[in-house]
Design an enzyme around this catalytic site. Structure first.
Site, PDB file in Angstrom:
ATOM      1  N   GLU A 385     -19.014  14.637   9.215  1.00 49.16           N
ATOM      2  CA  GLU A 385     -17.748  14.441   8.494  1.00 49.16           C
ATOM      3  C   GLU A 385     -17.907  14.149   7.001  1.00 49.16           C
ATOM      4  O   GLU A 385     -17.086  13.444   6.421  1.00 49.16           O
ATOM      5  CB  GLU A 385     -16.921  13.328   9.141  1.00 49.16           C
ATOM      6  CG  GLU A 385     -16.412  13.692  10.519  1.00 49.16           C
ATOM      7  CD  GLU A 385     -15.373  12.726  11.045  1.00 49.16           C
ATOM      8  OE1 GLU A 385     -15.371  11.567  10.620  1.00 49.16           O
ATOM      9  OE2 GLU A 385     -14.560  13.140  11.884  1.00 49.16           O
ATOM     10  N   GLU A 457     -15.308  17.330  18.021  1.00 47.30           N
ATOM     11  CA  GLU A 457     -14.692  16.073  18.483  1.00 47.30           C
ATOM     12  C   GLU A 457     -13.193  16.280  18.655  1.00 47.30           C
ATOM     13  O   GLU A 457     -12.592  17.087  17.931  1.00 47.30           O
ATOM     14  CB  GLU A 457     -14.900  14.935  17.472  1.00 47.30           C
ATOM     15  CG  GLU A 457     -16.328  14.467  17.314  1.00 47.30           C
ATOM     16  CD  GLU A 457     -16.451  13.324  16.304  1.00 47.30           C
ATOM     17  OE1 GLU A 457     -15.502  12.543  16.127  1.00 47.30           O
ATOM     18  OE2 GLU A 457     -17.528  13.245  15.681  1.00 47.30           O
TER      19      GLU A 457
HETATM   20  C1  GAL Z   1     -14.672  10.713  14.044  1.00 45.48           C
HETATM   21  C2  GAL Z   1     -16.130  10.327  13.856  1.00 45.48           C
HETATM   22  C3  GAL Z   1     -16.673   9.587  15.079  1.00 45.48           C
HETATM   23  C4  GAL Z   1     -15.706   8.551  15.530  1.00 45.48           C
HETATM   24  C5  GAL Z   1     -14.412   9.217  15.846  1.00 45.48           C
HETATM   25  C6  GAL Z   1     -13.372   8.303  16.434  1.00 45.48           C
HETATM   26  O1  GAL Z   1     -14.051  10.883  12.828  1.00 45.48           O
HETATM   27  O2  GAL Z   1     -16.905  11.448  13.631  1.00 45.48           O
HETATM   28  O3  GAL Z   1     -17.900   9.020  14.777  1.00 45.48           O
HETATM   29  O4  GAL Z   1     -15.550   7.605  14.528  1.00 45.48           O
HETATM   30  O5  GAL Z   1     -13.889   9.769  14.649  1.00 45.48           O
HETATM   31  O6  GAL Z   1     -12.316   9.049  16.890  1.00 45.48           O
END
Ligand code: GAL
Length: 803
Positions: A385, A457
């Site tokens: 990110e 994710e």
């Molecule tokens: C993302 C990040 C993860 C975690 C997640 C929570 O932005 O890559 O490490 O923090 O959000 O939803």
């Protein structure tokens, strides 16, 4: 010679300059362990964490220490003229390695292995003092530090360490690259090997030699074509082993063994291909953390996680967010056919030049150390990110491609139309908010239509959910996972998706629920399932899955209305029975039409019972049912206007009175005031009943315990049993609101990890039993007020004492 080097370490939570000038001879004058004890050292075994933490409300400052690990090395005379190395599996996060006071190496990354050569400072025929100064403070100018990080980073020599004594010539690195055509390419790196010869063989999983590598002059590249090999795949993860020997002047000077698999991976515009077969990736993100122990968990715990992902959650892939993880975990992924997306350490922040150099070195270490794992199908070469940074990311991509031309690169972003320097656009898609679609179409995220695309994710912080949240929330959590899986399945050009995340994890004060936990997992931190876990489990094929979202208790719901009920199952249909009477059969919900095993909505808990029991005509019964269901859904005061004419008709022409309606509501909807209602949900597949769930008032509470293995055995170091515990009713349903505390009493040759008294959370918890280097047995008694004690017997084989 290589040997495990995990015993007899001395650890201090402090570091003192004065210890660098310690001479072992001085120490030996007294009892050596007494000297260490006097200085506040503890004798420890690796893996080791610098600080055990509470399972929640812990303090991230507790592990941010400058600590010291010491080990006395007895160097026999016959080590002279040899090379002596120490290999550290991991040292979180900045290690300086001294021998007899001389600095011999340092390592700036808590997540990859490193080797330090001791030879130049060794005193042969004497005892030597190895000292590791370990800095686990987050102020270090190395990844992932520099900004906030959404996970605790712990500290310690938390993976295994080994000691290696080598001759003049030795293997430094071997890249085994085997493809779907049976071509085996070897890239060797060896020290002073010009006059050496090499030989060896390839063995199948039964140990049968299937190819010989005949003795030949050492060269850096070797290539072979094998026929009749089985490919490595998700369903049939065939592994082979290569054994290489290095010979010099008639003597074998070194050997190298590794497992590998024949397979090819490829991303195309329309998805991911393994050996030319298109596979939709269905995975979860994994942090490598545990309650109490942080990162310091041995082989069995690592392997268990891989098994949970594949066998309990039916996934075919995992992302090791946000750093390379234990080879024990990866080995198990290789064995069971679980595809792995691994990446360099980091979280959102890109540091200065010095920091970036460490990140580039991390690419080298990740690829060189992990490239023989067939399960790895992509390298994550960006800081998770982070923003675009073309210079930096051109360098990370180039290095990954140079070190491994066979795998694609990806790099996880959280914004659209980023400059794609990788092969695959890997995107954290947090679009789904509960009421929109589960994911964005690829073309809305990137213009790089020809490249592969995957969702790295989703969900996570969009809907944190605890195992002890109320049922409606747990159901919505599960449905959000189902919606994303469904919508990703519908998009032909999305290669797959990785949910955030596998289990709840420790985090900093800036994140989480104030309890230093992000409750984002489909499992809790103890690896116990939340409702959302069953959405994944139902996609697996190995065993029948049936989970019913509702406990069928109206009092759990706002205004006493049960709301939506879902069954998560891999069966074809669910048949519902009320008090042994058949109600209705339900099939996959059309809302999830792209999923293989879609949730099944249980939309009617009345079925034909009004006809059967109340003497209503089928038509009148349908109308009554409609009214009762409307009341159940909206409540009596907020009914939609469309239902009033039906109600009026029933009253005028079918003799339905207010009293009758109230009685029927109690009997058929609320189960209120009736004798105990029993709901039986049966899962049927191919005309056969494969599973059932019974929901009825709780009459008995008992413990249900799963032990991953009760025969503990030390190999290179301590072993650990994971004991997962649930409080269940007479039908095996977890009781999410039971808050009794458990007491663990352990006797025998083992040790309890974590507290002796723990509460059940969401009806679940776990404890861990570790070996202490002794042979014998141990017994764990789990006690709770009002419940029967639960006994587990362990056998323990202590490595050291067996020798
Ligand atoms: C993302 C990040 C993860 C975690 C997640 C929570 O932005 O890559 O490490 O923090 O959000 O939803």
């Amino acid at each position: 010679m290589i040997s495990a080097f995990n015993e007899e370490w001395y650890f201090s939570e402090r570091f003192s300059e004065e210890w660098l000038s310690w001479q072992v001879e001085d120490l030996l004058d007294e009892n050596i362990s007494q000297v260490f004890t006097n200085q506040g050292f503890d004798k420890v075994r690796l893996p080791h964490t610098v600080k055990e933490l509470e399972s929640n409300y812990c303090n991230e400052e507790d592990y941010q220490l400058l600590s010291t690990y010491c080990h006395v090395i007895d160097a026999p005379l016959d080590w002279q003229n040899k090379h002596v190395f120490v290999n550290f599996g991991a040292a979180a996060h900045l290690a300086q390695v001294y021998l007899n006071g001389q600095l011999l190496g340092q390592h700036k990354n808590g997540y990859t292995a490193f080797t330090v050569e001791l030879t130049e400072a060794l005193r042969f025929g004497q005892k030597n003092l190895l000292l590791v100064q370990l800095d686990s403070r987050e102020s270090n100018n190395i990844p992932p530090f520099g900004k906030a990080v959404d996970y605790l980073t712990y500290g310690g020599l938390y993976r295994g360490v080994s000691l290696e004594v080598k001759e003049t010539s030795y293997f430094e690195n071997v890249f085994v690259n085997a493809d779907k055509y049976g071509i085996l390419n070897l890239k060797l790196q060896a020290h002073q090997a010009d006059i050496c010869t090499i030989e060896g063989g390839v063995y199948d999983s039964s140990g049968q030699k299937i190819m010989s590598i005949s003795p030949q002059l050492y060269q850096e590249k070797l290539s072979y074509a094998l026929s009749n090999i089985d490919l490595w795949s998700v369903d049939s993860p065939t592994l082979y082993e290569i054994k290489l020997e290095l010979w010099r002047e008639g003597y074998k000077v070194d050997d190298y063994n590794t497992r590998f698999g024949f397979r090819s991976v490829e991303f195309k515009a329309d998805g991911f291909y393994l050996n030319d077969e298109k596979i939709k990736l269905r995975g979860l993100n994994r942090h490598q953390s545990w309650p109490y122990m942080g990162y310091a968990v041995p082989k069995s715990g690592q392997r268990l996680d891989a098994e949970i992902i594949k066998y309990e959650l039916g996934c075919n892939a995992v992302r090791t967010s946000h750093y390379p993880q234990s080879h024990d975990f990866l080995d198990r992924c290789d064995e069971i056919g679980l595809l792995v997306f691994t990446e360099i350490p980091g979280w959102q922040h890109i540091g200065d030049k010095e920091w970036q150099e460490v990140a580039i070195q991390n690419i080298r270490e990740m690829v060189e150390q992990y490239r023989n794992h067939p399960s790895i199908f992509i390298w994550g070469v960006r800081i998770n990110e982070s923003q675009d940074n073309d210079d930096f990311y051109s360098a990370t991509n180039a290095l990954a491609h140079e070190l491994d031309p066979t795998r694609p690169t990806g790099g996880v972003r959280n914004f659209k139309n980023s400059n794609l320097l990788e092969d695959v656009y890997t995107y954290n898609d947090f679009f789904h908010n509960g009421s929109n679609s589960g994911c964005e179409p690829k073309k809305k995220v990137t213009k790089n239509a020809k490249n592969g695309y995957l969702v790295s994710e989703y969900n996570g912080h969009m809907f944190p959910t605890k195992s002890y949240d109320w049922e409606g929330k747990r159901l919505e959590h599960a449905l959000r996972h189902a919606r994303v899986l469904n919508d990703v399945a519908a998009e032909n050009d999305i290669a797959g998706s990785f949910g955030w995340c596998l289990f709840d994890y420790h985090t900093h004060k800036d994140f989480g629920s104030g309890d230093r936990l992000c409750h984002h997992g489909v499992l809790d931190m103890f690896r116990n399932p939340k409702m959302a876990a069953s959405v994944y489990a139902a996609q697996g094929r190995d065993k029948p899955v049936l989970e019913v979202s509702s406990a069928m208790d109206i009092g759990e719901h706002p205004a006493g209305f049960l709301g939506d009920i879902y069954a998560f199952t891999n069966a074809d249909e669910v048949r519902l029975y009320k008090n042994k009477e058949f109600v209705k059969t339900f099939k996959a919900s059309q809302d999830f039409s792209s999923m293989k095993h879609a949730p099944i909505a249980i939309t009617d808990t009345i079925g034909d019972l009004l006809v059967k029991n109340e003497g209503l005509s089928p038509k009148a019964a349908e109308q009554v049912k409609k009214c009762l269901q409307a009341i159940a859904k909206h409540g009596p005061t907020a009914l939609p206007f469309s239902i009033y004419p039906t109600m009026a008709k029933l009253m005028l022409f079918n003799g339905v009175t207010y009293e009758k309606a109230e009685r029927w509501f109690g009997k058929y909807v609320a189960s209120w005031g009736e004798k105990a209602t029993q709901w039986r949900f049966e899962a049927w597949k191919d005309g056969v009943k494969v599973s059932q769930v019974i929901k009825e008032p709780v009459q008995k509470v008992k413990l249900d315990v799963t032990v991953d293995h009760a025969q503990l055995c030390e190999e290179d170091t301590w072993d650990m049993a994971t004991v997962r515990i649930r409080a269940v009713d007479q039908n095996g349903n977890t009781l999410p609101y039971i808050n009794r505390s458990l007491t663990f009493e352990l006797t025998g040759e083992a040790q309890l990890v974590g507290p002796k008294h723990v509460p059940l959370q969401g009806g679940m918890t776990a404890t861990y039993i570790k070996t202490i280097g002794k042979n014998g047995t141990a017994q764990l008694k789990i006690k709770a007020d009002g419940l029967e004690d639960y006994l587990i017997n362990f056998t323990c084989q202590g490595g050291k004492e067996n020798e």
